[in-house]
Design a protein around this motif. Structure first.
Motif, mmCIF file in Angstrom:
data_model
loop_
_atom_site.group_PDB
_atom_site.id
_atom_site.type_symbol
_atom_site.label_atom_id
_atom_site.label_comp_id
_atom_site.label_asym_id
_atom_site.label_seq_id
_atom_site.Cartn_x
_atom_site.Cartn_y
_atom_site.Cartn_z
ATOM 1 N N GLU B 273 0.869 -1.184 0.000
ATOM 2 C CA GLU B 273 0.000 0.000 0.000
ATOM 3 C C GLU B 273 0.905 1.233 0.000
ATOM 4 O O GLU B 273 1.913 1.273 0.712
ATOM 5 C CB GLU B 273 -0.899 -0.040 1.250
ATOM 6 N N GLY B 274 0.535 2.221 -0.781
ATOM 7 C CA GLY B 274 1.270 3.483 -0.753
ATOM 8 C C GLY B 274 2.017 3.754 -2.041
ATOM 9 O O GLY B 274 2.207 2.878 -2.879
ATOM 10 N N VAL B 275 2.425 5.004 -2.168
ATOM 11 C CA VAL B 275 3.109 5.485 -3.370
ATOM 12 C C VAL B 275 4.575 5.065 -3.298
ATOM 13 O O VAL B 275 5.182 5.149 -2.233
ATOM 14 C CB VAL B 275 2.997 7.032 -3.454
ATOM 15 N N PRO B 276 5.169 4.614 -4.400
ATOM 16 C CA PRO B 276 6.571 4.154 -4.321
ATOM 17 C C PRO B 276 7.574 5.298 -4.144
ATOM 18 O O PRO B 276 7.294 6.432 -4.539
ATOM 19 C CB PRO B 276 6.815 3.490 -5.688
ATOM 20 N N HIS B 357 4.017 1.884 2.521
ATOM 21 C CA HIS B 357 5.043 2.913 2.319
ATOM 22 C C HIS B 357 4.361 4.281 2.312
ATOM 23 O O HIS B 357 3.626 4.618 1.394
ATOM 24 C CB HIS B 357 5.806 2.689 0.990
ATOM 25 N N GLY B 358 4.611 5.026 3.369
ATOM 26 C CA GLY B 358 4.037 6.371 3.461
ATOM 27 C C GLY B 358 4.994 7.378 2.856
ATOM 28 O O GLY B 358 6.204 7.157 2.819
ATOM 29 N N LEU B 385 4.154 -3.786 8.131
ATOM 30 C CA LEU B 385 5.324 -2.927 8.304
ATOM 31 C C LEU B 385 4.994 -1.561 7.728
ATOM 32 O O LEU B 385 4.459 -1.464 6.619
ATOM 33 C CB LEU B 385 6.525 -3.517 7.549
ATOM 34 N N TYR B 386 5.313 -0.512 8.479
ATOM 35 C CA TYR B 386 5.135 0.845 7.962
ATOM 36 C C TYR B 386 6.510 1.484 7.804
ATOM 37 O O TYR B 386 7.295 1.533 8.746
ATOM 38 C CB TYR B 386 4.285 1.693 8.915
ATOM 39 N N ILE B 387 6.801 1.930 6.611
ATOM 40 C CA ILE B 387 8.050 2.642 6.372
ATOM 41 C C ILE B 387 7.716 3.931 5.641
ATOM 42 O O ILE B 387 6.672 4.037 5.004
ATOM 43 C CB ILE B 387 9.065 1.814 5.534
ATOM 44 N N GLU B 388 8.632 4.888 5.731
ATOM 45 C CA GLU B 388 8.299 6.190 5.171
ATOM 46 C C GLU B 388 9.485 6.789 4.428
ATOM 47 O O GLU B 388 10.627 6.686 4.879
ATOM 48 C CB GLU B 388 7.877 7.127 6.304
ATOM 49 N N LYS B 403 16.189 -0.282 5.109
ATOM 50 C CA LYS B 403 16.644 -1.668 4.943
ATOM 51 C C LYS B 403 16.633 -2.402 6.287
ATOM 52 O O LYS B 403 16.227 -3.561 6.366
ATOM 53 C CB LYS B 403 18.052 -1.685 4.343
ATOM 54 N N ASN B 404 17.041 -1.692 7.339
ATOM 55 C CA ASN B 404 17.059 -2.302 8.668
ATOM 56 C C ASN B 404 15.660 -2.753 9.075
ATOM 57 O O ASN B 404 15.450 -3.872 9.537
ATOM 58 C CB ASN B 404 17.599 -1.278 9.672
ATOM 59 N N ARG B 405 14.688 -1.876 8.866
ATOM 60 C CA ARG B 405 13.304 -2.224 9.220
ATOM 61 C C ARG B 405 12.809 -3.398 8.375
ATOM 62 O O ARG B 405 12.147 -4.298 8.867
ATOM 63 C CB ARG B 405 12.382 -1.039 8.971
ATOM 64 N N MET B 406 13.132 -3.342 7.089
ATOM 65 C CA MET B 406 12.633 -4.398 6.202
ATOM 66 C C MET B 406 13.294 -5.740 6.518
ATOM 67 O O MET B 406 12.623 -6.772 6.570
ATOM 68 C CB MET B 406 12.838 -4.005 4.740
ATOM 69 N N ASP B 407 14.606 -5.713 6.748
ATOM 70 C CA ASP B 407 15.295 -6.960 7.101
ATOM 71 C C ASP B 407 14.702 -7.543 8.382
ATOM 72 O O ASP B 407 14.444 -8.745 8.473
ATOM 73 C CB ASP B 407 16.799 -6.718 7.286
ATOM 74 N N ALA B 408 14.494 -6.659 9.380
ATOM 75 C CA ALA B 408 13.944 -7.148 10.656
ATOM 76 C C ALA B 408 12.541 -7.707 10.448
ATOM 77 O O ALA B 408 12.172 -8.726 11.047
ATOM 78 C CB ALA B 408 13.916 -6.010 11.672
ATOM 79 N N PHE B 409 11.772 -7.058 9.585
ATOM 80 C CA PHE B 409 10.398 -7.515 9.329
ATOM 81 C C PHE B 409 10.411 -8.900 8.682
ATOM 82 O O PHE B 409 9.691 -9.805 9.117
ATOM 83 C CB PHE B 409 9.697 -6.506 8.416
ATOM 84 N N PHE B 410 11.253 -9.068 7.685
ATOM 85 C CA PHE B 410 11.305 -10.372 7.012
ATOM 86 C C PHE B 410 11.898 -11.442 7.936
ATOM 87 O O PHE B 410 11.477 -12.597 7.898
ATOM 88 C CB PHE B 410 12.066 -10.276 5.686
#
Lengths: 269, 426
Positions: B273-276, B357-358, B385-388, B403-410
């Motif tokens: 969800e969200g604009v790239p 992705h906000g 996961l919410y990233i901005e 990347k840190n948030r995404m790695d931790a999420f996966f």
């Protein structure tokens, strides 16, 4: 056959931490500053812990790197985020932990975990170091103290001041303004701790407050901060002399799991 | 705790992507000679746009949002943004706006051609007040007239009869305005022909998007679909757009036959969800791909219309169906509706998690995404996961933090599954 000896190296934004483990026992740890040469700092961190454990690199079966500098732990065989490692390490030290509050040099994280030390959910501060160790560093500088002195000073506060936590730069100005008005530095410091606790609470609420809470990261060594967090959460958070090393301990636990796997050690470092 | 090493993220793409590039090049080449009374240019927003009517009057349609994202993906947005900021546009103002204003103040130059000035500004989506102010600024810069098409927000699944009547009345006024401006009589038969082309393109686009239902998904419903948004939004109403989706769907059939998938092994199926973050598109895509994560479904490619949920332009009800289309764009849905769409997608596409992705620039798209995350985790019981960062301004993309948030999420998704494959992380 003796259990394999493993190491976890947590290279954070401010400090590098290392923990060497064998069969759930901590054989050695180290804590050192991180400078511009992260690869060298990671190596030094490992070597210092090995000295404490009376071991050499040849004794290690597996090494895991974590923290922002995890990709610079080039001598390791596994890279994993500090979020997973703090979860794992906190449940290792305090098995009933269900929420980890990690306040490090530039990050604050709230991590909800399960009984196995696996991450259920997490939230972090976003591109702003307000409410982190750096926030305390800057404000300690404005007050003329070393950051390590803040905890003891704040415990003697009588009337904590109100300090906003939205911006480190603005908080520093507030500190200077209170000093100019003749306020007691101890009360200002207690206000700083309360402001970090407030900011942490908003992160914690995003993942949900859980019993029981383990406080990790460099800021957990600050007793004043521990008390501020206790007051804000209405509970007594777990802390340990090795709280700052919990990420490294978690990384070492992941390393131990890998070392026990059938094809462990076959992945080139 | 392992991620697979893969080649460049778009390596699985084939003839569809090649044709899309060609269509983009041809479009910008056409714009080089567009403008003026004989070949007038209308500016429009993507959401709820009135392309078919404008096309029936001979307008070439420019979508500044798409020009802006093209600038961003080609790493050209920052100089334009700085140009606008030097004029006094603040840090908090939408990056699309600043890119556009900064670019036009510099003669409309881009590496993919000069963007012509508008002869007419059609504010076709009024849900965002910034859009209205953007068009007002362009009206001043270009000396062009501006018309606003006032589209009410959707509060219910089906539009109110009064909403349709309100929009149809505005469309009749709009047609009368265009007749005056162009000196041409409105040709309903031409509009119906245009709408028939639109309908065929919509069929093909919807079919493409629904390929994500398969497991493994043969399409990347976010990163790939974003490329294919160009024909459905910019070229809708032309036979080329309709033919394009037929070509793409043939390619997907080929992919399935040949076993050529977006990731070699689909380890995580996601809803995005969200604009790239267009300035860092490849980097962001790579963060997913290295974990074997593929988006089976995404909301953003529906900003121009929810065709996969069944909407089609209808040549037998031309103005009414255009009104329904304008109301039905994803960005025009209330949060209650957006949540329902997301809940249905999550179930139908059988996703493992939701990544949101906000963007700093756009409050109208992003505000509410924090609550959406709560809704997904607590009501739907799915990890989220919410990233901005931002869709236009490269300065807001903190690669290490994201990347840190995404790695931790996966990593946490892997823990949940008790999957612990060996191997070194990227």
């Amino acid at each position: 056959m003796a259990a394999p000896i493993v190491a976890g190296v947590d290279v954070g934004s401010t400090t590098a931490k290392c923990a060497i483990l064998q069969d759930g026992r901590i054989l050695g740890t180290s804590l050192s500053p991180v400078g511009v040469d992260i690869v060298r700092d990671a190596e030094r961190s490992l070597d210092a812990a090995l000295v404490e454990a009376h071991l050499t690199r040849k004794d290690l079966a597996f090494i895991a790197g974590t923290g922002y500098g995890r990709y610079k732990v080039r001598f390791g065989q596994l890279v994993i985020t500090e979020i997973s490692c703090h979860a794992k390490g906190a449940v290792f030290l305090f098995p009933k932990t269900r929420l980890v509050v990690d306040i490090g040099g530039q990050d604050t994280k709230a991590i909800r975990v399960n009984a196995s030390g696996e991450v259920v959910d997490f939230a972090m501060n976003d591109k702003c170091a307000a409410g982190t160790g750096r926030f305390l560093d800057v404000c300690a500088g404005a007050l003329g103290y070393d950051v390590s002195e803040l905890g003891a000073l704040s415990l003697a506060a009588r009337k904590p001041m109100k300090v906003t936590s939205t911006c480190t730069v603005f908080a520093e100005s507030e500190v200077q303004s209170y000093l100019a008005r003749g306020k007691d530095p101890k009360d200002i410091i207690a206000g700083l701790h309360a402001s970090i606790a407030n900011r942490s609470l908003s992160l914690i609420q995003r993942v949900g407050i859980e019993e029981e809470v383990t406080f990790t990261g460099g800021v957990s060594r600050n007793e004043g901060m521990v008390q501020a967090l206790n007051a804000r959460l209405g509970t007594k958070v777990n802390v340990n002399p090795l709280s700052q090393h919990i990420g490294a301990i978690g990384a070492a636990l992941f390393a131990a799991e890998r070392a026990a796997a059938p094809d462990a050690g076959k992945v080139a470092a | 705790m392992s991620a697979t090493a893969t080649p460049t993220p778009g390596a699985f793409l084939g003839s569809g992507r090649e044709r899309q590039k060609q269509l983009v090049d041809e479009y910008y080449a056409r714009l080089q000679t567009a403008g003026g009374p004989k070949n007038p240019v209308a500016y429009a927003f993507v959401g709820g746009n009135l392309t078919e009517i404008l096309r029936a009057f001979g307008y070439e349609v420019v979508f500044p949002e798409i020009v802006a994202l093209n600038c961003a993906i080609k790493h050209e947005s920052l100089p334009n943004i700085l140009n606008a900021e030097a004029m006094g546009y603040g840090l908090d103002i939408c990056g699309y706006v600043k890119n556009d204003i900064g670019m036009h103040m510099n003669g409309g130059q881009t590496s993919f051609g000069r963007i012509p000035k508008a002869d007419l500004l059609v504010c076709s989506f009024s849900g965002c007040y910034v859009y209205v102010k953007w068009w007002e600024a362009l009206a001043e810069i270009h000396g062009a007239p501006m018309v606003t098409f006032d589209v009410p927000y959707m509060r219910t699944e089906k539009p109110y009869k009064e909403d349709i009547e309100y929009l149809v009345a505005q469309l009749r006024e709009f047609i009368a305005t265009l007749e005056k401006k162009t000196g041409r009589s409105f040709d309903m038969a031409e509009l119906k022909r245009t709408l028939a082309h639109s309908r065929r393109a919509e069929e093909g686009w919807a079919k493409f998007l629904q390929r994500g239902l398969a497991r493994p998904s043969p399409i990347e419903a976010y990163f790939e679909a974003v490329f294919y948004m160009f024909p459905i939004n910019v070229l809708r109403g032309t036979p080329e757009a309709a033919d394009f989706y037929e070509l793409v769907n043939k390619e997907i059939d080929e992919r399935i036959r040949e076993g050529r998938y977006p990731v070699p092994e689909e380890r995580f199926r996601l809803l995005l969800e969200g604009v790239p973050p267009y300035p860092h598109y490849r980097t962001f895509w790579d963060f997913f791909k290295k974990w074997g994560a593929v988006s089976a479904v995404a909301t953003y490619p529906k900003v121009g219309g929810l065709f996969d949920l069944g909407f089609r332009h209808d040549p037998s009800r031309p103005l009414e169906s255009i009104a329904e289309y304008s109301l039905g764009a994803y960005v025009n849905q209330s949060w209650q509706m957006r949540r329902k769409i997301i809940a249905d997608y999550a179930k139908d596409y059988n996703v493992d998690a939701v990544v949101i992705h906000g963007i700093k620039s756009c409050r109208s798209f992003t505000a509410g995404q924090g609550d959406l995350r709560e809704y997904v985790t607590k009501e739907l019981g799915l990890p989220a996961l919410y990233i901005e960062s931002d869709h236009e301004d490269p300065r807001y993309f903190a690669a290490a933090q994201i990347k840190n948030r995404m790695d931790a999420f996966f990593e946490s998704l892997e823990h949940r599954r008790k999957v612990a494959p060996m191997g070194r992380l990227p």
